[in-house]
Design a protein around this motif. Sequence first.
Motif, PDB file in Angstrom:
ATOM      1  N   HIS A  40      -0.319  11.846   7.331  1.00  0.00           N
ATOM      2  CA  HIS A  40      -0.218  11.517   8.623  1.00  0.00           C
ATOM      3  C   HIS A  40       0.739  11.981   9.534  1.00  0.00           C
ATOM      4  O   HIS A  40       1.675  12.558   9.140  1.00  0.00           O
ATOM      5  N   SER A  56       1.602   5.529  12.951  1.00  0.00           N
ATOM      6  CA  SER A  56       0.203   5.559  12.643  1.00  0.00           C
ATOM      7  C   SER A  56      -0.158   4.842  11.386  1.00  0.00           C
ATOM      8  O   SER A  56      -1.260   4.221  11.020  1.00  0.00           O
ATOM      9  N   ILE A  57       0.690   5.120  10.263  1.00  0.00           N
ATOM     10  CA  ILE A  57       0.584   4.576   9.077  1.00  0.00           C
ATOM     11  C   ILE A  57       0.814   2.787   9.174  1.00  0.00           C
ATOM     12  O   ILE A  57       0.183   2.076   8.606  1.00  0.00           O
ATOM     13  N   TYR A  78       0.994   5.465   1.061  1.00  0.00           N
ATOM     14  CA  TYR A  78       0.279   6.396   1.770  1.00  0.00           C
ATOM     15  C   TYR A  78       0.822   7.959   1.435  1.00  0.00           C
ATOM     16  O   TYR A  78       2.332   7.735   1.442  1.00  0.00           O
ATOM     17  N   GLN A 125       0.715  -1.294  -0.097  1.00  0.00           N
ATOM     18  CA  GLN A 125       0.110   0.003  -0.082  1.00  0.00           C
ATOM     19  C   GLN A 125       0.949   1.266  -0.014  1.00  0.00           C
ATOM     20  O   GLN A 125       2.128   1.220   0.609  1.00  0.00           O
ATOM     21  N   HIS A 152      -3.752  -3.243  10.669  1.00  0.00           N
ATOM     22  CA  HIS A 152      -5.095  -3.496  10.793  1.00  0.00           C
ATOM     23  C   HIS A 152      -6.168  -3.553   9.716  1.00  0.00           C
ATOM     24  O   HIS A 152      -7.044  -4.472   9.597  1.00  0.00           O
ATOM     25  N   GLU A 153      -5.884  -2.877   8.456  1.00  0.00           N
ATOM     26  CA  GLU A 153      -6.584  -2.980   7.323  1.00  0.00           C
ATOM     27  C   GLU A 153      -6.278  -4.025   6.394  1.00  0.00           C
ATOM     28  O   GLU A 153      -7.098  -4.400   5.468  1.00  0.00           O
ATOM     29  N   TYR A 154      -5.080  -4.261   6.042  1.00  0.00           N
ATOM     30  CA  TYR A 154      -4.417  -4.806   5.011  1.00  0.00           C
ATOM     31  C   TYR A 154      -3.742  -6.231   5.091  1.00  0.00           C
ATOM     32  O   TYR A 154      -3.788  -6.922   4.367  1.00  0.00           O
ATOM     33  N   GLU A 188       0.352   0.884  11.668  1.00  0.00           N
ATOM     34  CA  GLU A 188      -0.576   0.451  12.393  1.00  0.00           C
ATOM     35  C   GLU A 188      -1.792   0.381  11.826  1.00  0.00           C
ATOM     36  O   GLU A 188      -2.697  -0.644  11.650  1.00  0.00           O
ATOM     37  N   HIS A 189      -2.299   1.544  10.816  1.00  0.00           N
ATOM     38  CA  HIS A 189      -3.389   1.469   9.829  1.00  0.00           C
ATOM     39  C   HIS A 189      -3.329   0.320   8.935  1.00  0.00           C
ATOM     40  O   HIS A 189      -4.203  -0.445   8.460  1.00  0.00           O
ATOM     41  N   TRP A 190      -1.920  -0.036   8.391  1.00  0.00           N
ATOM     42  CA  TRP A 190      -1.822  -1.114   7.433  1.00  0.00           C
ATOM     43  C   TRP A 190      -2.038  -2.372   8.053  1.00  0.00           C
ATOM     44  O   TRP A 190      -2.549  -3.349   7.637  1.00  0.00           O
TER      45      TRP A 190
END
Length: 325
Positions: A38, A43-44, A33, A31, A50-52, A46-48
């Motif tokens: 951000h 934070s990037i 970003y 991914q 959780h989401e991907y 952790e988002h990755w």
Amino acid sequence: MDLIVADVGGTNTRVARARREADGWSLHEAQRYPSREHPDLASILEHWRHEYATVDTFAAAGLAVAGPVHQGRARVTNLDWPALEAATLGERLGMPVTLLNDFAAIGASLDALQPGDCETLQHATPDPAGLRLVAGAGTGLGTCLVGPPGRPAIYPGEGGHARFSPAGPEEAALGDFVTRELGYCTREHLLSGRGIARIGQFELDRQADPELAEALSARDPAAAIGELARAGHPAAENVIDRFVGLYAGQLADMALTALPTGGIYLAGGIAPRWVDAFRGPRFRCAFRNRPPMTHLLEQLPVALIMHPEPGLLGAAVCASRSATP
């Protein structure tokens, strides 16, 4: 073995899962970003995650950063983020974290590249015991020296911030043009996305051209100039031709300093998009034009890395050394 890998730049941060197989590394769930959208790298990541991410457990993380790294601490040169610390990120992610310079990561990727991952720009026989040089223009200009194949010695540098050395009156005029704007002119001021825009403005100031002016007002002037050049627009083609010549000349200066007889590798986001221009005679002529050392430069192999994510690949190689099997 699964690893989290990231390539952190001033414009974009790319994150993926790296997996080592018997025949090499593979990248998954990649991914991109926009970095400035951000507040920090954690934070990037952790988002990755959780989401991907499609696996729950990772052995380690390898994070390549566009900036100098010292004792596990780094700042992204062209990004206003707090300092990155490997220990703090490791606690937050729950795994060992390796921080390394982005071009150190590309250097680490060299021995993991497959034969089809590079485009030859100058044919020569590499010295198996020789140093290798990596340089690449993107948001900035990164440089790195790498030891011979099989040896993990990597020497990151900041050669992009060295002063630009013009080869002739035309390049001197361009250097003066940038100096009037910024007070001085480095290699990175010309060999980068913003550098392409500066070269375009230099051309425009010498001869009015409405289409080039429109490209320079685009959100991404370098991409717009590239599209204009592909359509056969002479002024845009001149910009690319000048960029290729400048790139080759500054690369030659770096090569004469280090004598990378093991090979020179171009990386970064710009050159692979303009591979046809780099294959042409302009690059080779400008690279060799350093008398009385022309014969020496002719003996150095030069290749363009075409792998889409060498930074992620190298981050995986480095992180794997700290991972728990």
